[in-house]
Structures are given as C-alpha cells and as structure tokens.
Design an enzyme around this catalytic site. Structure first.
Site, mmCIF file in Angstrom:
data_model
loop_
_atom_site.group_PDB
_atom_site.id
_atom_site.type_symbol
_atom_site.label_atom_id
_atom_site.label_comp_id
_atom_site.label_asym_id
_atom_site.label_seq_id
_atom_site.Cartn_x
_atom_site.Cartn_y
_atom_site.Cartn_z
ATOM 1 N N LYS A 71 0.802 -1.236 0.000
ATOM 2 C CA LYS A 71 0.000 0.000 0.000
ATOM 3 C C LYS A 71 0.832 1.283 0.000
ATOM 4 C CE LYS A 71 -4.165 -1.658 2.312
ATOM 5 N NZ LYS A 71 -5.136 -1.311 3.350
ATOM 6 N N ASN A 92 -4.885 2.065 -1.950
ATOM 7 C CA ASN A 92 -5.430 0.713 -1.960
ATOM 8 C C ASN A 92 -6.244 0.421 -3.213
ATOM 9 O OD1 ASN A 92 -7.841 2.016 -1.475
ATOM 10 N ND2 ASN A 92 -8.550 0.530 0.020
#
Ligand code: ATR
Length: 289
Positions: A71, A92
């Site tokens: 991420k 994300n």
C-alpha cells in the site's frame, strides 16, 4: 460468469493474497450488473511490484486493489494521486484511465460509509476512542475527522505512534481535539465515560488466546463498538453482542471499501446487498469463523 475475449481485468495485488475475500464479492457484483469484467487475486512479490504496476497498462486493466504489503510502496509508482491517498500516504485502489494510473485510498471512506449506512451511527460531534495507531488507525481517524467527529482519544501500545497520529491529524487536517491515552491506562473508568464510539484497529483478537483489550465493565450502554477484525468473532465483539450494544466487524468495512473501488472502476453504483450476500454465503457468517 462467462469469460470472453472482450472481458476486462481487475484484481488485487498482495503478498500473500490467497486468503483475499475480494474476488468473491467483486465478481458477484460484476455478474449481477452484467458487466464484462473479472476480478482475480494476483500474488505480487515486493521485488516485482514495479513491473506488475507497469503491466496494468500493458494488459489494459480497468484497475486493481492493492493490499499488504504494497500500500505504501505503490504510491510512487502511479501517475497521479487522489487527495485522500496523498494525505494518508497509502494507495489501496488504482484506476487505469486513458493510459494513466491514478491511486486512491478508499479504506477511510469505506469505514465511514459502513458506520453510517450499516451501523446507523453518525460521528458528527461525537467522541471516539481509537485503539491502535498503524495504517488502519490513520485511515479511520482521518475519515472520522472529515465526518465531523468532535473528539478523538488515541490509545496505542507504543505511545509515540499515537502521538505521531495526533500530530498528523493536526498538520494535515487542522484537527486538534485529540487526547493520547496510555495503553496501560485503558481500563480506567474515567477514560470511558465520554466515549460514544470505540474502534479497534489493532490486531489484538485475531487469535484465540490474545490478551484482553477492553474490559466488559467499560462497555457502557449506548456505546457503538467497531472491531476491524473479521477473521473470527473477537472477545470484544462477543461482549458487545452480549450487552446488546450496536456493533460492526471488519467485514462491513471490507465490503464498503470494495464498493467504492467498484464505483471508481465502473462508474456504476455498487450493489452492496449482493456483495454482502455473496460474502455471507461464502463465509457462513462471522460467528462460525
Ligand atoms: P494496520 O495497517 O492493520 O493498522 P499495523 O500498521 O501493523 O497494521 O498496526 C498494527 C496495530 O496493532 C499497531 O497499533 C500495534 O501496536 P504497536 O504500534 O505498539 O505495534 C497494534 N498491536 C499489534 N499487536 C498488539 C498487541 N499484542 N498489543 C497491543 N497492540 C498491538
């Protein structure tokens, strides 16, 4: 679902990724709306992330989700960032449009939407106690601040991280109504008297013999309990259920953040009821986990 030569690709990059529940509810949503798209779990090792992101353009992906441990690393690999991704420093969701990759962070919004729509809890001018100060706590706190939370109590095993989170909220969102609670002091009754919402973002409760995070006596009437864990029914949620307190588990946030990704990719409203149903059918509910 019929896979044809025209079928467009979406999926999730993670490592490990075989436990991901996203393919279950994203494909159910594509199928329900008759979209010629498919969602697959793609195991991408950290050293392969850059080439995997480049391949999104090569294979004309609609987009992907990005999960642990990518991420943060993926932030520097996309062409542009949405405001929330920029502020949180994590991505994300990636959207591929016109040959460009744009990174989004939908965790915070997924949390808030699930809290409001499924939990029927409005955070405006309320006070919340957030346990943990990692990536999830950042997303949750940022989203609560944007939704008008009145006060945040921050409590983390490593105190400095809670202080850093408070500083982050001050610097990035001009939010100063925070109070850091020592982890060792979390059972004190005085801490709980003004708390309307409790959010557990720590991993405590994922395993059966984990230490006690919150004492039952501190779960007062009217408190909303949100535990981000979804692999099992945690002690915290079991107590909330027993005391008939309003509560949600991490599956709610998972589906709602997935719904936002779906909407970014397709421009269509996510069929959340269908997505939840697909997940419940697959998992047989949290209680049996
Ligand atoms: P995520 O991205 O899911 O938030 P993370 O960034 O690794 O994951 O954060 C995990 C959180 O769980 C941290 O707040 C961590 O506390 P520390 O900052 O002290 O490490 C918390 N956590 C993990 N194990 C814990 C334990 N046994 N007791 C208390 N807190 C714990």
């Amino acid at each position: 679902m019929e896979i044809k030569a025209t079928t467009r690709l979406t999926g999730v990059f993670g490592y490990p990724v075989r436990h991901s529940l996203s393919p279950i509810f994203q494909n159910a949503a594509f199928q329900y709306l008759g979209l010629d798209m498919v969602y697959v779990a793609l195991e991408v090792k950290p050293e392969d992330l850059e080439v995997a992101v480049k391949a999104l353009k090569v294979f004309d992906f609609v987009g992907v989700n990005v999960t642990i441990p990518h991420k943060k690393a993926v932030v520097s690999l996309v062409d542009e960032l949405d405001g929330e991704a920029q502020e949180s420093g994590v991505v994300n969701t990636i959207c591929c449009r016109g040959g460009r990759l744009k990174g989004y962070s939908t965790d915070g919004q997924g949390f808030i939407r699930s809290l409001k729509e499924e939990g029927r809890f409005s955070p405006e001018n309320k006070s919340a106690l957030v346990l943990g100060a990692g990536g999830s706590a950042h997303a949750v706190c940022g989203a609560l601040v944007r939704s008008g939370i009145g006060h945040l109590f921050l409590c983390n095993r490593t105190r400095e991280k809670a202080v850093a989170l408070a500083d982050h909220l001050k610097k990035n969102l001009s939010f100063t109504s925070t109070e850091v609670i020592e982890f060792s002091q979390r059972h004190r009754k005085a801490v709980w008297k003004d708390v309307d919402l409790l959010v557990n973002t720590t991993s405590v409760g994922m395993k059966e013999n984990d230490p006690l995070l919150v004492r039952e006596e501190n779960l007062h009437p009217g408190l909303f309990v949100y535990d981000l864990i979804y692999n099992r029914l945690t002690e915290l949620l079991r107590n909330a259920r027993k005391l008939k307190l309003p509560h949600l588990n991490g599956l709610a946030m998972l589906v709602y953040q997935g719904g936002i990704s779906f909407e970014l990719w397709t421009g269509r409203k996510a069929p959340l009821a269908i997505m939840k149903k697909a997940l419940a059918k697959y998992r047989g509910g949290l209680g049996k986990a």
